[in-house]
Motif scaffolding. Structure first.
Motif: not given
Length: 261
Positions: A1-3, A91-94, A216-230
Protein backbone atom coordinates in the motif's frame (compact mmCIF):
# COMPACT_ATOMS: atom_id res chain seq x y z
CA UNK A 1 0.00 0.00 0.00
CA UNK A 2 2.67 2.52 0.98
CA UNK A 3 4.94 1.93 -1.97
CA UNK A 4 2.10 2.74 -4.31
CA UNK A 5 1.32 5.88 -2.38
CA UNK A 6 4.85 7.08 -3.13
CA UNK A 7 4.29 6.59 -6.84
CA UNK A 8 1.18 8.72 -6.68
CA UNK A 9 3.35 11.69 -5.72
CA UNK A 10 4.19 11.75 -9.41
CA UNK A 11 1.02 10.51 -11.05
CA UNK A 12 -1.83 11.72 -8.82
CA UNK A 13 -1.61 15.28 -9.99
CA UNK A 14 -1.23 14.25 -13.59
CA UNK A 15 -3.85 11.58 -14.10
CA UNK A 16 -6.79 13.82 -13.26
CA UNK A 17 -5.68 17.15 -14.72
CA UNK A 18 -6.79 17.28 -18.35
CA UNK A 19 -8.37 20.18 -20.17
CA UNK A 20 -11.98 19.93 -21.20
CA UNK A 21 -12.75 19.45 -24.89
CA UNK A 22 -13.80 23.09 -25.25
CA UNK A 23 -10.55 24.26 -23.71
CA UNK A 24 -8.47 22.02 -25.97
CA UNK A 25 -10.06 23.59 -29.03
CA UNK A 26 -9.16 27.12 -27.93
CA UNK A 27 -5.79 28.69 -28.70
CA UNK A 28 -4.45 31.56 -26.62
CA UNK A 29 -1.64 33.55 -28.19
CA UNK A 30 -1.35 36.50 -25.80
CA UNK A 31 -0.42 36.48 -22.15
CA UNK A 32 -2.53 38.54 -19.75
CA UNK A 33 -0.94 41.91 -19.04
CA UNK A 34 0.03 40.94 -15.48
CA UNK A 35 2.05 37.96 -16.84
CA UNK A 36 3.93 39.64 -19.67
CA UNK A 37 6.95 40.48 -17.50
CA UNK A 38 7.79 36.77 -17.17
CA UNK A 39 8.85 36.54 -20.84
CA UNK A 40 12.49 35.59 -21.43
CA UNK A 41 14.85 35.94 -24.42
CA UNK A 42 17.12 33.21 -25.76
CA UNK A 43 20.01 35.69 -26.14
CA UNK A 44 19.84 36.65 -22.46
CA UNK A 45 23.10 35.59 -20.71
CA UNK A 46 20.99 34.92 -17.62
CA UNK A 47 18.36 32.89 -19.51
CA UNK A 48 18.31 30.01 -17.02
CA UNK A 49 17.63 32.38 -14.14
CA UNK A 50 14.95 34.18 -16.15
CA UNK A 51 13.19 30.86 -16.81
CA UNK A 52 13.50 29.89 -13.14
CA UNK A 53 11.83 33.15 -12.07
CA UNK A 54 9.12 32.70 -14.72
CA UNK A 55 8.30 29.20 -13.48
CA UNK A 56 8.27 30.43 -9.89
CA UNK A 57 5.89 33.24 -10.88
CA UNK A 58 3.60 30.70 -12.53
CA UNK A 59 3.52 28.55 -9.40
CA UNK A 60 2.08 31.56 -7.58
CA UNK A 61 -1.11 31.04 -9.61
CA UNK A 62 -1.57 27.39 -8.59
CA UNK A 63 -4.06 28.50 -5.93
CA UNK A 64 -6.08 30.77 -8.24
CA UNK A 65 -5.53 29.41 -11.76
CA UNK A 66 -5.24 31.74 -14.75
CA UNK A 67 -8.72 31.96 -16.31
CA UNK A 68 -7.50 34.15 -19.19
CA UNK A 69 -5.50 31.24 -20.62
CA UNK A 70 -7.66 28.39 -19.29
CA UNK A 71 -5.20 27.23 -16.62
CA UNK A 72 -7.17 25.66 -13.74
CA UNK A 73 -6.55 25.78 -10.00
CA UNK A 74 -4.08 23.04 -9.02
CA UNK A 75 -3.65 23.62 -5.28
CA UNK A 76 -5.62 22.02 -3.90
CA UNK A 77 -7.01 19.88 -6.65
CA UNK A 78 -9.31 16.92 -6.76
CA UNK A 79 -8.76 13.74 -8.77
CA UNK A 80 -11.66 11.37 -9.26
CA UNK A 81 -9.69 8.12 -9.51
CA UNK A 82 -6.30 6.48 -10.13
CA UNK A 83 -5.75 2.77 -10.81
CA UNK A 84 -2.39 1.03 -10.53
CA UNK A 85 -1.25 -2.57 -11.00
CA UNK A 86 2.22 -3.84 -10.01
CA UNK A 87 4.33 -6.95 -9.36
CA UNK A 88 7.84 -7.47 -7.93
CA UNK A 89 9.69 -9.50 -5.30
CA UNK A 90 8.33 -7.43 -2.41
CA UNK A 91 4.79 -6.48 -3.31
CA UNK A 92 2.25 -7.29 -6.01
CA UNK A 93 -1.39 -6.62 -6.68
CA UNK A 94 -3.60 -3.73 -7.71
CA UNK A 95 -4.89 -0.61 -6.04
CA UNK A 96 -7.69 1.83 -6.82
CA UNK A 97 -7.74 5.29 -5.27
CA UNK A 98 -10.79 7.56 -5.34
CA UNK A 99 -11.75 11.10 -4.26
CA UNK A 100 -8.12 12.19 -4.05
CA UNK A 101 -7.11 15.64 -2.80
CA UNK A 102 -3.57 17.01 -3.15
CA UNK A 103 -2.29 20.02 -1.21
CA UNK A 104 1.05 21.82 -1.18
CA UNK A 105 2.01 22.36 -4.82
CA UNK A 106 1.79 26.15 -4.51
CA UNK A 107 4.64 25.99 -1.96
CA UNK A 108 7.11 24.67 -4.57
CA UNK A 109 10.41 26.53 -4.73
CA UNK A 110 12.26 26.29 -8.05
CA UNK A 111 15.93 25.98 -7.15
CA UNK A 112 17.62 25.80 -10.54
CA UNK A 113 16.92 25.55 -14.28
CA UNK A 114 19.27 24.32 -17.02
CA UNK A 115 17.82 25.06 -20.48
CA UNK A 116 19.51 24.30 -23.80
CA UNK A 117 18.27 24.43 -27.39
CA UNK A 118 19.71 22.89 -30.56
CA UNK A 119 17.59 23.62 -33.60
CA UNK A 120 14.06 22.51 -32.78
CA UNK A 121 15.10 20.27 -29.85
CA UNK A 122 15.12 21.49 -26.24
CA UNK A 123 16.60 19.83 -23.16
CA UNK A 124 15.51 21.20 -19.77
CA UNK A 125 16.45 20.23 -16.21
CA UNK A 126 14.51 21.71 -13.29
CA UNK A 127 15.41 21.26 -9.62
CA UNK A 128 12.60 22.06 -7.20
CA UNK A 129 11.59 21.48 -3.60
CA UNK A 130 8.56 21.83 -1.37
CA UNK A 131 8.34 21.66 2.42
CA UNK A 132 5.28 19.44 2.59
CA UNK A 133 2.97 17.55 0.24
CA UNK A 134 -0.27 16.05 1.53
CA UNK A 135 -2.44 13.55 -0.36
CA UNK A 136 -5.62 12.04 1.02
CA UNK A 137 -8.51 10.02 -0.33
CA UNK A 138 -10.16 6.61 -0.34
CA UNK A 139 -8.42 3.32 -1.18
CA UNK A 140 -9.48 -0.11 -2.32
CA UNK A 141 -6.72 -2.65 -2.94
CA UNK A 142 -5.86 -6.31 -3.37
CA UNK A 143 -2.16 -6.55 -2.42
CA UNK A 144 0.34 -9.20 -1.31
CA UNK A 145 3.32 -7.93 0.75
CA UNK A 146 5.88 -10.57 1.77
CA UNK A 147 3.28 -13.33 1.24
CA UNK A 148 0.71 -11.50 3.40
CA UNK A 149 -2.50 -10.73 1.50
CA UNK A 150 -4.19 -7.41 2.17
CA UNK A 151 -7.67 -6.65 0.85
CA UNK A 152 -8.24 -3.05 1.83
CA UNK A 153 -11.16 -0.66 1.68
CA UNK A 154 -10.93 2.62 3.60
CA UNK A 155 -9.33 6.05 3.69
CA UNK A 156 -5.72 7.19 3.64
CA UNK A 157 -3.57 10.27 4.18
CA UNK A 158 0.00 10.56 2.93
CA UNK A 159 2.43 13.32 4.00
CA UNK A 160 5.84 13.90 2.45
CA UNK A 161 8.30 16.19 4.27
CA UNK A 162 11.00 18.21 2.47
CA UNK A 163 10.11 16.84 -0.94
CA UNK A 164 12.85 17.32 -3.59
CA UNK A 165 12.41 16.78 -7.35
CA UNK A 166 14.75 16.83 -10.35
CA UNK A 167 12.74 16.87 -13.59
CA UNK A 168 14.49 16.19 -16.91
CA UNK A 169 12.49 16.90 -20.06
CA UNK A 170 13.23 16.60 -23.79
CA UNK A 171 10.91 18.47 -26.14
CA UNK A 172 10.71 19.35 -29.81
CA UNK A 173 9.31 22.54 -31.33
CA UNK A 174 6.67 22.48 -34.04
CA UNK A 175 4.89 25.30 -35.86
CA UNK A 176 1.16 25.94 -35.67
CA UNK A 177 -0.59 29.07 -36.88
CA UNK A 178 2.77 30.77 -37.33
CA UNK A 179 3.88 30.18 -33.72
CA UNK A 180 6.29 27.69 -32.13
CA UNK A 181 4.82 25.15 -29.71
CA UNK A 182 6.50 22.52 -27.52
CA UNK A 183 5.86 18.80 -27.81
CA UNK A 184 7.28 16.65 -25.00
CA UNK A 185 9.21 13.61 -26.20
CA UNK A 186 10.56 12.22 -22.94
CA UNK A 187 10.43 13.08 -19.25
CA UNK A 188 12.00 11.64 -16.14
CA UNK A 189 11.99 12.44 -12.42
CA UNK A 190 14.30 11.89 -9.49
CA UNK A 191 12.26 12.25 -6.31
CA UNK A 192 13.46 12.20 -2.71
CA UNK A 193 12.10 13.21 0.68
CA UNK A 194 13.42 13.48 4.21
CA UNK A 195 10.44 11.63 5.62
CA UNK A 196 7.06 10.21 4.73
CA UNK A 197 4.14 9.23 6.93
CA UNK A 198 0.98 7.44 5.95
CA UNK A 199 -2.24 7.00 7.89
CA UNK A 200 -4.75 4.45 6.67
CA UNK A 201 -7.76 2.56 7.93
CA UNK A 202 -9.51 -0.44 6.43
CA UNK A 203 -6.33 -2.42 5.69
CA UNK A 204 -7.49 -5.09 8.15
CA UNK A 205 -10.73 -5.41 10.14
CA UNK A 206 -8.77 -5.63 13.40
CA UNK A 207 -7.56 -2.15 14.48
CA UNK A 208 -4.40 -3.52 16.14
CA UNK A 209 -3.33 -5.40 13.00
CA UNK A 210 -4.19 -2.39 10.84
CA UNK A 211 -1.96 -0.17 13.00
CA UNK A 212 0.86 -2.74 12.88
CA UNK A 213 0.82 -2.78 9.05
CA UNK A 214 0.81 1.03 8.91
CA UNK A 215 3.78 1.10 11.29
CA UNK A 216 5.66 -1.42 9.12
CA UNK A 217 4.98 0.68 6.02
CA UNK A 218 6.18 3.88 7.68
CA UNK A 219 9.35 2.16 8.94
CA UNK A 220 10.22 0.73 5.50
CA UNK A 221 8.93 3.35 3.08
CA UNK A 222 12.29 4.06 1.40
CA UNK A 223 12.85 0.46 0.30
CA UNK A 224 9.31 0.07 -1.02
CA UNK A 225 9.43 3.43 -2.79
CA UNK A 226 12.69 2.74 -4.66
CA UNK A 227 11.46 -0.63 -5.87
CA UNK A 228 8.07 0.46 -7.13
CA UNK A 229 8.92 3.89 -8.56
CA UNK A 230 11.19 2.50 -11.28
CA UNK A 231 8.75 -0.28 -12.10
CA UNK A 232 5.89 2.18 -12.49
CA UNK A 233 7.66 4.40 -15.04
CA UNK A 234 5.88 2.89 -18.09
CA UNK A 235 2.63 4.01 -16.46
CA UNK A 236 3.45 7.53 -15.26
CA UNK A 237 5.69 8.77 -18.07
CA UNK A 238 2.96 8.80 -20.78
CA UNK A 239 0.62 10.48 -18.29
CA UNK A 240 3.14 13.25 -17.59
CA UNK A 241 3.78 13.74 -21.31
CA UNK A 242 0.06 14.08 -22.04
CA UNK A 243 -0.43 16.49 -19.16
CA UNK A 244 2.39 18.83 -20.21
CA UNK A 245 1.42 18.74 -23.88
CA UNK A 246 -2.12 19.77 -22.97
CA UNK A 247 -0.72 22.92 -21.38
CA UNK A 248 1.84 23.75 -24.07
CA UNK A 249 -0.78 23.47 -26.79
CA UNK A 250 -2.34 26.66 -25.37
CA UNK A 251 0.78 28.80 -24.92
CA UNK A 252 3.33 29.10 -27.76
CA UNK A 253 6.94 28.55 -26.80
CA UNK A 254 8.02 31.81 -28.45
CA UNK A 255 5.48 33.69 -26.36
CA UNK A 256 7.40 32.70 -23.21
CA UNK A 257 10.93 32.50 -24.62
CA UNK A 258 11.55 34.87 -27.51
CA UNK A 259 13.87 33.64 -30.25
CA UNK A 260 17.14 35.35 -31.05
CA UNK A 261 16.64 38.15 -33.61
Amino acid sequence: MQGNSCIFLVILGLSGLNFTASQQNEHTYELPEHLRDIRCREDDPALNECIRKAIQSGIHFFKTGIPAINVPVVDPFHIHKVNYQFSNNIVKGKIRLRNINVKGLSDITVKNVDYSRKGNRIHTIVDAAMPRLIIDGDHRADVVINNVKIVSNGSFSLTMINFVVKAVMDTELYERDGREHDRVLKVNFEINADDMKIKADGLFPEPALNDAIVLFINDNWRQLYKTIFAEARPMWEPTVVKFVNNYTSHIPHDLLIAKNP
